[in-house]
Design a protein around this motif. Sequence first.
Motif, PDB file in Angstrom:
ATOM      1  N   GLU A   1      -6.616  -2.741   2.943  1.00  0.00           N
ATOM      2  CA  GLU A   1      -6.881  -1.374   2.416  1.00  0.00           C
ATOM      3  C   GLU A   1      -8.263  -1.327   1.795  1.00  0.00           C
TER       4      GLU A   1
ATOM      5  N   CYS B   1      -2.511   1.899  -3.490  1.00  0.00           N
ATOM      6  CA  CYS B   1      -3.766   1.275  -3.041  1.00  0.00           C
ATOM      7  C   CYS B   1      -4.545   0.743  -4.238  1.00  0.00           C
TER       8      CYS B   1
ATOM      9  N   VAL C   1      -3.679  11.262   2.257  1.00  0.00           N
ATOM     10  CA  VAL C   1      -4.105  10.853   3.599  1.00  0.00           C
ATOM     11  C   VAL C   1      -2.932  10.302   4.410  1.00  0.00           C
TER      12      VAL C   1
ATOM     13  N   ASN D   1       0.839  -1.205   0.000  1.00  0.00           N
ATOM     14  CA  ASN D   1       0.000   0.000   0.000  1.00  0.00           C
ATOM     15  C   ASN D   1       0.881   1.265   0.000  1.00  0.00           C
ATOM     16  N   PRO D   2       0.280   2.450  -0.154  1.00  0.00           N
ATOM     17  CA  PRO D   2       1.090   3.674  -0.187  1.00  0.00           C
ATOM     18  C   PRO D   2       1.905   3.923   1.088  1.00  0.00           C
TER      19      PRO D   2
ATOM     20  N   ASN E   1     -10.228   0.503  -0.239  1.00  0.00           N
ATOM     21  CA  ASN E   1     -10.655   0.551  -1.653  1.00  0.00           C
ATOM     22  C   ASN E   1     -10.170  -0.682  -2.398  1.00  0.00           C
TER      23      ASN E   1
ATOM     24  N   LYS F   1     -13.648   9.927   0.173  1.00  0.00           N
ATOM     25  CA  LYS F   1     -12.749   9.291   1.142  1.00  0.00           C
ATOM     26  C   LYS F   1     -11.667  10.292   1.568  1.00  0.00           C
TER      27      LYS F   1
ATOM     28  N   GLY G   1      -6.333  11.898  -7.011  1.00  0.00           N
ATOM     29  CA  GLY G   1      -5.597  10.638  -6.853  1.00  0.00           C
ATOM     30  C   GLY G   1      -5.878   9.925  -5.563  1.00  0.00           C
ATOM     31  N   CYS G   2      -7.133   9.962  -5.099  1.00  0.00           N
ATOM     32  CA  CYS G   2      -7.575   9.139  -3.970  1.00  0.00           C
ATOM     33  C   CYS G   2      -8.841   8.422  -4.402  1.00  0.00           C
ATOM     34  N   PRO G   3      -8.777   7.123  -4.706  1.00  0.00           N
ATOM     35  CA  PRO G   3      -7.610   6.246  -4.824  1.00  0.00           C
ATOM     36  C   PRO G   3      -6.640   6.710  -5.935  1.00  0.00           C
ATOM     37  N   HIS G   4      -5.461   6.131  -5.895  1.00  0.00           N
ATOM     38  CA  HIS G   4      -4.410   6.506  -6.845  1.00  0.00           C
ATOM     39  C   HIS G   4      -4.914   6.564  -8.287  1.00  0.00           C
TER      40      HIS G   4
ATOM     41  N   CYS H   1       0.002   9.407  -0.750  1.00  0.00           N
ATOM     42  CA  CYS H   1      -1.289  10.035  -1.033  1.00  0.00           C
ATOM     43  C   CYS H   1      -1.590  11.127  -0.015  1.00  0.00           C
TER      44      CYS H   1
HETATM   45 FE1  F3S Z   1      -5.642   5.214  -1.532  1.00  0.00          FE
HETATM   46 FE2  F3S Z   1      -4.683   6.981   0.098  1.00  0.00          FE
HETATM   47 FE3  F3S Z   1      -7.085   7.293  -0.884  1.00  0.00          FE
HETATM   48  S1  F3S Z   1      -4.443   4.829   0.293  1.00  0.00           S
HETATM   49  S2  F3S Z   1      -7.849   5.262  -1.310  1.00  0.00           S
HETATM   50  S3  F3S Z   1      -5.162   7.309  -2.036  1.00  0.00           S
HETATM   51  S4  F3S Z   1      -6.509   7.528   1.226  1.00  0.00           S
END
Ligand code: F3S
Length: 396
Positions: free
Chosen positions: A138, A119, A352, A79-80, A140, A370, A292-295, A350
């Motif tokens: 993770e 992710c 987060v 994971n990231p 997602n 998210k 880019g969340c998820p990537h 990312c």
């Molecule tokens: Fe991935 Fe980071 Fe979002 S792990 S789903 S980019 S919070």
Amino acid sequence: MYLTRKQERMMDGEEGIAVRKSLELLVALGSVFGAEKLVPVESAHISGVSYKNLGEAGTEWLEEQAAMGAKCRIRATLNPAGMDMEKWEEMGVPEEFAIGQKRVLDAFVSMGVEPTCTCTPYLIGHVPRRGTQVAWAESNAVCFVNSVLGARTNRESGPTTLASAVTGVAALYGYRLPENRKPAKIIQVEADLDSRLDYSGLGYVTGKLLGSAVPFFRGLGLPDMESMKTMGAACATSGGIALWHGMGITPEAEWAAGYLDGIETITITNKDIEEAKAKIVSDPDNPTYCIGCPHCSLKEMEETANMVRGKSLDGKLWVFTSRGVYEQAEKAGLVKVIEDAGGRVYRDTCMVVAPLHEMGWQGVGTNSFKGGHYSTAHGFGTKLQTVDDLVKEAEK
Ligand code: F3S
């Protein structure tokens, strides 16, 4: 719990202390959930990588596992992390953090884990087949592998995914069993799904309403892969959803449709999504805008590059992706287009799991419920907008 002869020998320490301890963990967890046996898993996706979350204690635990001789016997991706492993200084990550983060990656690599730091391992070739057992962590990633790919995993943790990677097995309970993959509620979608932000909002409302129950969506339209990844990420954030079915979309939906009689239908409208959004957003000072969340997928990188070409973003738009997609985007000239416009492109991390406060961020704009959820939880003023609007705001 029933153990095979080979597993008994592993428990007796014949394959070393790391294998024995890993198996003990999986057996203990399985016993809590009433598992009768262990099943072979084909691959693992391991979370708990950012030094921000692990800290010194978590890092030392990983180093101990490596020192005990833990080695992956199946494919395992990661994971990231908390920073771009190459461009961390440019990101503004403190050196002390970077030293800790490098120790974490070194420990994983020495155990044979692929340092994919994403992710979305399913975008870079880690694509389990339908019906196969895997051990993924993770939110997602779990939602995607269960729902869109039709493989089987529970919502695993960092330690259990590593234990499965080291032993090649997982306890048989939960979403690994067909009876727990049946739908619990029908979600009738009566919201307009015009953007990926809308899909993300739909997922967020669904998770809030259902907790961890399995939804069966009707009226989902024709989401692209990117919409499904952001929807799953949001489902798993506001609730604990690990699996969803979409009529005409996901591989198990036809089977799941056989179990809809007598279950409750819940309708979700635009108003529900707007209300959920209002609880996340505030008015951030000096926000940094992130995609880019998820990537990001390569398609999202291309869309972003086309949107920002020739603009002047002054470092205010950040794009996060995996190193696998970054490499492809670099070859295609997309990273250069975004950077030439004053955007920044980072891999491995990312919005987060990077140490945003220490990096001096003051506010956040994102196209992900998210991301927005966690950014608010971490004390940042937060905007939730489509990518179009994020780019426009970043240019102001
Ligand atoms: Fe991935 Fe980071 Fe979002 S792990 S789903 S980019 S919070």
